[in-house]
Write a protein that holds these residues in place. Structure first.
Motif, PDB file in Angstrom:
ATOM      1  N   GLN A  81       0.830  -1.211   0.000  1.00 35.98           N
ATOM      2  CA  GLN A  81       0.000   0.000   0.000  1.00 35.98           C
ATOM      3  C   GLN A  81       0.857   1.250   0.000  1.00 35.98           C
ATOM      4  O   GLN A  81       0.531   2.244  -0.657  1.00 35.98           O
ATOM      5  N   ASP A  82       1.971   1.203   0.722  1.00 28.51           N
ATOM      6  CA  ASP A  82       2.893   2.348   0.708  1.00 28.51           C
ATOM      7  C   ASP A  82       3.393   2.636  -0.705  1.00 28.51           C
ATOM      8  O   ASP A  82       3.514   3.800  -1.105  1.00 28.51           O
ATOM      9  N   LEU A  83       3.684   1.586  -1.448  1.00 26.05           N
ATOM     10  CA  LEU A  83       4.153   1.759  -2.827  1.00 26.05           C
ATOM     11  C   LEU A  83       3.063   2.388  -3.683  1.00 26.05           C
ATOM     12  O   LEU A  83       3.324   3.320  -4.459  1.00 26.05           O
TER      13      LEU A  83
ATOM     14  N   LYS B 114      -7.196  -5.406   5.358  1.00 28.65           N
ATOM     15  CA  LYS B 114      -7.743  -6.762   5.295  1.00 28.65           C
ATOM     16  C   LYS B 114      -8.101  -7.151   3.870  1.00 28.65           C
ATOM     17  O   LYS B 114      -7.861  -8.275   3.430  1.00 28.65           O
ATOM     18  N   TRP B 115      -8.656  -6.214   3.115  1.00 24.76           N
ATOM     19  CA  TRP B 115      -9.064  -6.500   1.737  1.00 24.76           C
ATOM     20  C   TRP B 115      -7.870  -6.926   0.879  1.00 24.76           C
ATOM     21  O   TRP B 115      -7.977  -7.854   0.062  1.00 24.76           O
ATOM     22  N   MET B 116      -6.731  -6.257   1.100  1.00 17.18           N
ATOM     23  CA  MET B 116      -5.561  -6.597   0.298  1.00 17.18           C
ATOM     24  C   MET B 116      -4.988  -7.942   0.714  1.00 17.18           C
ATOM     25  O   MET B 116      -4.586  -8.740  -0.137  1.00 17.18           O
ATOM     26  N   GLU B 117      -4.937  -8.211   2.006  1.00 19.68           N
ATOM     27  CA  GLU B 117      -4.451  -9.507   2.460  1.00 19.68           C
ATOM     28  C   GLU B 117      -5.335 -10.639   1.926  1.00 19.68           C
ATOM     29  O   GLU B 117      -4.831 -11.710   1.570  1.00 19.68           O
TER      30      GLU B 117
ATOM     31  N   ILE C 161       3.265  -7.681  -5.338  1.00 22.04           N
ATOM     32  CA  ILE C 161       1.854  -7.514  -4.981  1.00 22.04           C
ATOM     33  C   ILE C 161       1.180  -6.497  -5.887  1.00 22.04           C
ATOM     34  O   ILE C 161       0.077  -6.736  -6.407  1.00 22.04           O
ATOM     35  N   ILE C 162       1.819  -5.358  -6.089  1.00 19.98           N
ATOM     36  CA  ILE C 162       1.217  -4.332  -6.960  1.00 19.98           C
ATOM     37  C   ILE C 162       1.125  -4.840  -8.394  1.00 19.98           C
ATOM     38  O   ILE C 162       0.131  -4.603  -9.091  1.00 19.98           O
ATOM     39  N   ALA C 163       2.137  -5.567  -8.848  1.00 17.59           N
ATOM     40  CA  ALA C 163       2.094  -6.128 -10.206  1.00 17.59           C
ATOM     41  C   ALA C 163       0.953  -7.129 -10.344  1.00 17.59           C
ATOM     42  O   ALA C 163       0.308  -7.205 -11.402  1.00 17.59           O
ATOM     43  N   ALA C 164       0.688  -7.907  -9.290  1.00 13.23           N
ATOM     44  CA  ALA C 164      -0.371  -8.917  -9.335  1.00 13.23           C
ATOM     45  C   ALA C 164      -1.758  -8.296  -9.243  1.00 13.23           C
ATOM     46  O   ALA C 164      -2.675  -8.693  -9.974  1.00 13.23           O
ATOM     47  N   LEU C 165      -1.924  -7.314  -8.353  1.00  9.06           N
ATOM     48  CA  LEU C 165      -3.258  -6.764  -8.079  1.00  9.06           C
ATOM     49  C   LEU C 165      -3.602  -5.559  -8.945  1.00  9.06           C
ATOM     50  O   LEU C 165      -4.787  -5.287  -9.173  1.00  9.06           O
TER      51      LEU C 165
END
Length: 295
Positions: A81-83, A222-225, A109-113
């Motif tokens: 999220q910081d990124l 929580k949503w991101m996890e 994570i950012i690349a995936a989501l």
């Protein structure tokens, strides 16, 4: 020169190279490292006209939390999220990402989501999204042995040990994780001051407890996890760089991460390189980034 930008949670310190109007490249360090990992990589990319951003992660260097009451979380979703917040604050709609260890996890994570926000990915050691639901399944004894520091951090003794001996402990990790790197002792002092951040210990301890289910995460994430828990594939063009001499996560003979990448993907095992990939192998890192930028 260090600059700062305010996001909803942090005032993020970062170093910027190259023209403001260049295509963006964000370079992300891990634990226990700093922006110094990219001292040879960032200027080389900037010289080719790219806008290069090298942030200090939460708990490192001059980066600070905006609110004393904010949980000093080190969970994977917080770093990701910081990124995302950094990109938004700097007006970066799409970027090339390069990262290893914690920074590589955020990039993956950012690349995936959010694949539309990422033009390409250079990741240290492949697919780094944590599978927390299965984190407590025993590993091969050799792998368990390499994770001793994580189990140490699960205890009050380990938290106090990191607090009292942060420079000595992190220097030990550098030695164990990059056993064949000749410049290790020369380069370590340049990064060690980043661990003087007042949140360094709390963020690190939370990270290594959360990934094993021993600490609660930030409810806002929580949503991101939950999205990470599905272990989504990464579709953006990716090159994985793995240090053949990595003392904490040596590459397997068979690439077990390939199934997590649905687009262009290539793994490169770098001889004579340990865990601190961009600092130990800057030329190979630059080459991989430029290859994806010029595809």
């Amino acid at each position: 020169m260090i600059e700062t930008v305010q996001t909803p949670t942090l005032t993020i310190a970062y170093e910027q190279h190259g023209p403001e109007n260049g295509a963006a490249v964000i370079l992300l360090h891990g634990f226990p490292y700093s922006a110094r990992a990219y001292d040879e990589v960032a200027p080389a990319l900037a010289a080719q006209g790219y806008r290069v951003i090298v942030p200090y992660l939460r708990g490192y260097g001059p980066t600070r939390f905006n609110n004393e009451q904010t949980l000093r979380s080190g969970q994977q979703a917080a770093i990701a999220q910081d990124l995302l917040d950094l990109m938004d604050a700097l007006g970066i709609e799409q970027t090339m990402l390069c990262g290893y260890d914690w920074g590589g996890r955020a990039a993956c994570i950012i690349a995936a989501l959010f694949p539309a926000r990422v033009s390409g990915l250079v990741t240290g050691d492949g697919y780094l999204l944590q599978d927390i639901a299965h984190a407590n399944q025993p590993l091969d004894p050799e792998d368990e042995h390499r994770l001793w520091y994580q189990y140490y951090f699960h205890t009050p003794r380990g938290a106090e040990g990191l607090k009292q001996n942060r420079r000595e402990l992190c220097q030990l990790l550098w030695r164990l994780w990059s056993p064949t790197w000749s410049r290790r002792d020369e380069r370590y002092p340049l990064t060690a001051s980043a661990f003087d951040n007042p949140d360094f210990v709390d963020v690190a301890i939370h990270s290594y407890r959360h990934r094993f289910g021993y600490a609660s995460g930030d409810p806002a994430l929580k949503w991101m996890e939950e999205a990470i828990a599905s272990q989504p594939a990464i579709s953006v063009p990716t090159i994985s760089l793995c240090g053949a001499d990595d003392g904490v996560g040596p590459p397997s003979v068979i690439d077990e991460d390939a199934e997590h990448f649905s687009g262009f993907y290539e793994r490169r095992v770098l001889a004579g390189v340990g865990h601190n990939i961009p600092e130990e192998a800057p030329q190979q890192t630059i080459k991989a980034i430029l290859e994806l930028l010029q595809r």
